[in-house]
Design a protein around this motif. Structure first.
Motif, PDB file in Angstrom:
ATOM      1  N   LEU A  11      33.072   2.890 -44.335  1.00 53.29           N
ATOM      2  CA  LEU A  11      32.036   3.893 -44.539  1.00 53.29           C
ATOM      3  C   LEU A  11      32.549   4.995 -45.450  1.00 53.29           C
ATOM      4  O   LEU A  11      33.753   5.138 -45.671  1.00 53.29           O
ATOM      5  N   ASP A  12      31.616   5.761 -45.998  1.00 48.52           N
ATOM      6  CA  ASP A  12      31.934   6.850 -46.908  1.00 48.52           C
ATOM      7  C   ASP A  12      32.737   7.918 -46.180  1.00 48.52           C
ATOM      8  O   ASP A  12      32.505   8.205 -45.012  1.00 48.52           O
ATOM      9  N   LYS A  13      33.687   8.529 -46.886  1.00 51.45           N
ATOM     10  CA  LYS A  13      34.601   9.480 -46.250  1.00 51.45           C
ATOM     11  C   LYS A  13      33.851  10.674 -45.667  1.00 51.45           C
ATOM     12  O   LYS A  13      34.203  11.188 -44.593  1.00 51.45           O
ATOM     13  N   ASP A  14      32.798  11.147 -46.325  1.00 48.87           N
ATOM     14  CA  ASP A  14      32.035  12.274 -45.783  1.00 48.87           C
ATOM     15  C   ASP A  14      31.272  11.875 -44.530  1.00 48.87           C
ATOM     16  O   ASP A  14      31.114  12.678 -43.602  1.00 48.87           O
ATOM     17  N   GLU A  15      30.793  10.637 -44.491  1.00 45.67           N
ATOM     18  CA  GLU A  15      30.102  10.152 -43.305  1.00 45.67           C
ATOM     19  C   GLU A  15      31.075  10.042 -42.129  1.00 45.67           C
ATOM     20  O   GLU A  15      30.701  10.309 -40.983  1.00 45.67           O
ATOM     21  N   MET A  16      32.311   9.646 -42.413  1.00 42.11           N
ATOM     22  CA  MET A  16      33.295   9.535 -41.351  1.00 42.11           C
ATOM     23  C   MET A  16      33.613  10.900 -40.753  1.00 42.11           C
ATOM     24  O   MET A  16      33.701  11.059 -39.531  1.00 42.11           O
ATOM     25  N   VAL A  17      33.804  11.898 -41.612  1.00 44.37           N
ATOM     26  CA  VAL A  17      34.080  13.251 -41.125  1.00 44.37           C
ATOM     27  C   VAL A  17      32.923  13.746 -40.256  1.00 44.37           C
ATOM     28  O   VAL A  17      33.126  14.286 -39.162  1.00 44.37           O
ATOM     29  N   LYS A  18      31.710  13.542 -40.724  1.00 43.99           N
ATOM     30  CA  LYS A  18      30.523  13.972 -39.970  1.00 43.99           C
ATOM     31  C   LYS A  18      30.419  13.246 -38.636  1.00 43.99           C
ATOM     32  O   LYS A  18      30.148  13.848 -37.591  1.00 43.99           O
ATOM     33  N   LEU A  19      30.672  11.934 -38.660  1.00 41.37           N
ATOM     34  CA  LEU A  19      30.565  11.115 -37.460  1.00 41.37           C
ATOM     35  C   LEU A  19      31.596  11.525 -36.417  1.00 41.37           C
ATOM     36  O   LEU A  19      31.263  11.719 -35.239  1.00 41.37           O
ATOM     37  N   TRP A  20      32.852  11.670 -36.823  1.00 40.94           N
ATOM     38  CA  TRP A  20      33.906  11.991 -35.864  1.00 40.94           C
ATOM     39  C   TRP A  20      33.775  13.415 -35.327  1.00 40.94           C
ATOM     40  O   TRP A  20      34.067  13.670 -34.165  1.00 40.94           O
ATOM     41  N   ARG A  21      33.344  14.355 -36.154  1.00 40.30           N
ATOM     42  CA  ARG A  21      33.115  15.716 -35.650  1.00 40.30           C
ATOM     43  C   ARG A  21      31.996  15.709 -34.605  1.00 40.30           C
ATOM     44  O   ARG A  21      32.057  16.447 -33.614  1.00 40.30           O
ATOM     45  N   ASN A  22      30.994  14.880 -34.825  1.00 35.75           N
ATOM     46  CA  ASN A  22      29.914  14.777 -33.845  1.00 35.75           C
ATOM     47  C   ASN A  22      30.413  14.175 -32.530  1.00 35.75           C
ATOM     48  O   ASN A  22      29.946  14.546 -31.448  1.00 35.75           O
ATOM     49  N   HIS A  23      31.379  13.247 -32.624  1.00 39.14           N
ATOM     50  CA  HIS A  23      31.965  12.678 -31.411  1.00 39.14           C
ATOM     51  C   HIS A  23      32.679  13.767 -30.597  1.00 39.14           C
ATOM     52  O   HIS A  23      32.637  13.755 -29.358  1.00 39.14           O
ATOM     53  N   TYR A  24      33.357  14.702 -31.279  1.00 43.80           N
ATOM     54  CA  TYR A  24      33.965  15.834 -30.580  1.00 43.80           C
ATOM     55  C   TYR A  24      32.894  16.596 -29.794  1.00 43.80           C
ATOM     56  O   TYR A  24      33.088  16.940 -28.625  1.00 43.80           O
ATOM     57  N   PHE A  25      31.773  16.882 -30.466  1.00 43.49           N
ATOM     58  CA  PHE A  25      30.684  17.656 -29.855  1.00 43.49           C
ATOM     59  C   PHE A  25      30.078  16.928 -28.665  1.00 43.49           C
ATOM     60  O   PHE A  25      29.973  17.472 -27.563  1.00 43.49           O
ATOM     61  N   GLU A  26      29.684  15.682 -28.872  1.00 50.80           N
ATOM     62  CA  GLU A  26      28.960  14.938 -27.850  1.00 50.80           C
ATOM     63  C   GLU A  26      29.818  14.664 -26.611  1.00 50.80           C
ATOM     64  O   GLU A  26      29.293  14.577 -25.496  1.00 50.80           O
ATOM     65  N   ASN A  27      31.125  14.535 -26.787  1.00 53.58           N
ATOM     66  CA  ASN A  27      31.988  14.160 -25.677  1.00 53.58           C
ATOM     67  C   ASN A  27      32.849  15.311 -25.168  1.00 53.58           C
ATOM     68  O   ASN A  27      33.768  15.109 -24.388  1.00 53.58           O
ATOM     69  N   ASN A  28      32.520  16.523 -25.638  1.00 51.66           N
ATOM     70  CA  ASN A  28      33.194  17.726 -25.164  1.00 51.66           C
ATOM     71  C   ASN A  28      34.718  17.617 -25.260  1.00 51.66           C
ATOM     72  O   ASN A  28      35.438  17.820 -24.274  1.00 51.66           O
ATOM     73  N   VAL A  29      35.187  17.270 -26.446  1.00 54.71           N
ATOM     74  CA  VAL A  29      36.625  17.252 -26.702  1.00 54.71           C
ATOM     75  C   VAL A  29      36.993  18.600 -27.333  1.00 54.71           C
ATOM     76  O   VAL A  29      36.641  18.861 -28.484  1.00 54.71           O
ATOM     77  N   PRO A  30      37.683  19.479 -26.629  1.00 58.05           N
ATOM     78  CA  PRO A  30      37.939  20.838 -27.127  1.00 58.05           C
ATOM     79  C   PRO A  30      38.876  20.847 -28.330  1.00 58.05           C
ATOM     80  O   PRO A  30      39.863  20.111 -28.380  1.00 58.05           O
TER      81      PRO A  30
END
Length: 287
Positions: A98-117
């Protein structure tokens, strides 16, 4: 330790639910790149209290990759390394190309959704062992103040840092140490130095950019070894397409930068040593 529930002045990242961290963390992770993120997600699903700190930002290195660069999931470890197994949260990090910007967006969202501080703008300045705990000294660039954290375990996941600068004569300010946009190197010949995966990706990207712009100049690849650097299987097909299809990739084995020189046209050029000759009873010659 303060609650993390929204973007705050202290650098805490936004989370879906308010999260209260203990005074003594189970795991403190220094570095919010792929390694630190994987560690944090696995620790989270194992029930450990975890905090990620990063001087710049989460996935900073990936964020700064060349524009429109695809991230490939299956290179490294001799192309035999597979995604490690985890549970539900960790397995979110598995991804297709996947595109590098999409990866950054996706993984940052995983932090948010799963409450990883995580907290950004926090620089590690010192570690001190006290009995069974780590006293972690940091500098909070958001508050301009020192912060002391306590943790049972500390994971250093900062990567290799900045590239080594060239120690050669002349003004090296014009040498780029990362590829931001291949289109910047379309006009006129370009040179990539190094034998690693990043160098191969840069050669491919600039070659394709020149072909797209119908620019006839070449992209040169310089490296110290005798043979062409080994390219990951994940890159082999796209490299072959660029090498054969574009016809603009040139090699310089046994080469190394020697100096930045001022030419007769009053422009600065990088001088590349591409050959050495040693003849008995004569001075060494270089080309």
């Amino acid at each position: 330790m303060a609650e993390i529930s929204r973007i705050q002045k202290d650098g805490a990242l936004i989370l879906k639910k308010t999260t209260k961290l203990p005074d003594v963390l189970d795991v403190l992770i220094v570095g919010g790149g792929p390694g630190g993120t994987a560690c944090a997600f696995r620790a989270k699903e194992l029930g450990f209290s975890t905090l990620v700190i990063d001087f710049d930002d989460l996935m900073k290195r990936i964020r700064d990759y060349p524009k429109e660069k695809d991230i490939l999931p299956d290179f490294g470890g001799g192309d035999k390394m597979k995604f490690p197994k985890g549970d539900k949260i960790f397995n979110l990090l598995h991804f297709p190309p996947l595109d590098k910007d999409e990866m950054v967006k996706l993984w940052r969202n995983h932090y948010f959704e799963n409450n990883v501080p995580a907290k950004i703008g926090i620089e590690l300045t010192g570690l001190e062992r006290s009995h069974d705990l780590w006293k972690v000294k940091t500098w909070n660039h958001n508050l301009k103040a020192e912060e002391i954290l306590s943790a049972k375990h500390v994971v250093i996941a900062m990567g290799r840092g900045v590239p080594r600068r060239f120690d050669i004569p002349g003004n090296t300010d014009g040498i780029a140490y990362r590829l931001s946009d291949p289109a910047d190197y379309v006009t006129g010949p370009a040179l990539v130095i190094g034998g690693g995966t990043s160098a191969a990706e840069a050669v491919i990207a600039i070659s394709n950019a020149k072909a797209k712009a119908k620019e006839p100049s070449a992209i040169y690849w310089a490296y110290r070894g005798a043979e062409m650097p080994k390219i990951s299987k994940a890159l082999a097909e796209v490299f072959f397409d660029a090498y054969v299809g574009n016809g603009n990739i040139r090699y310089h084995p046994h080469s190394e930068p020697s100096a930045i020189v001022l030419s007769e046209d009053r422009k600065e050029y990088l001088s590349l040593r591409i050959d050495r000759k040693q003849v008995a009873e004569r001075p060494s010659e270089t080309t």
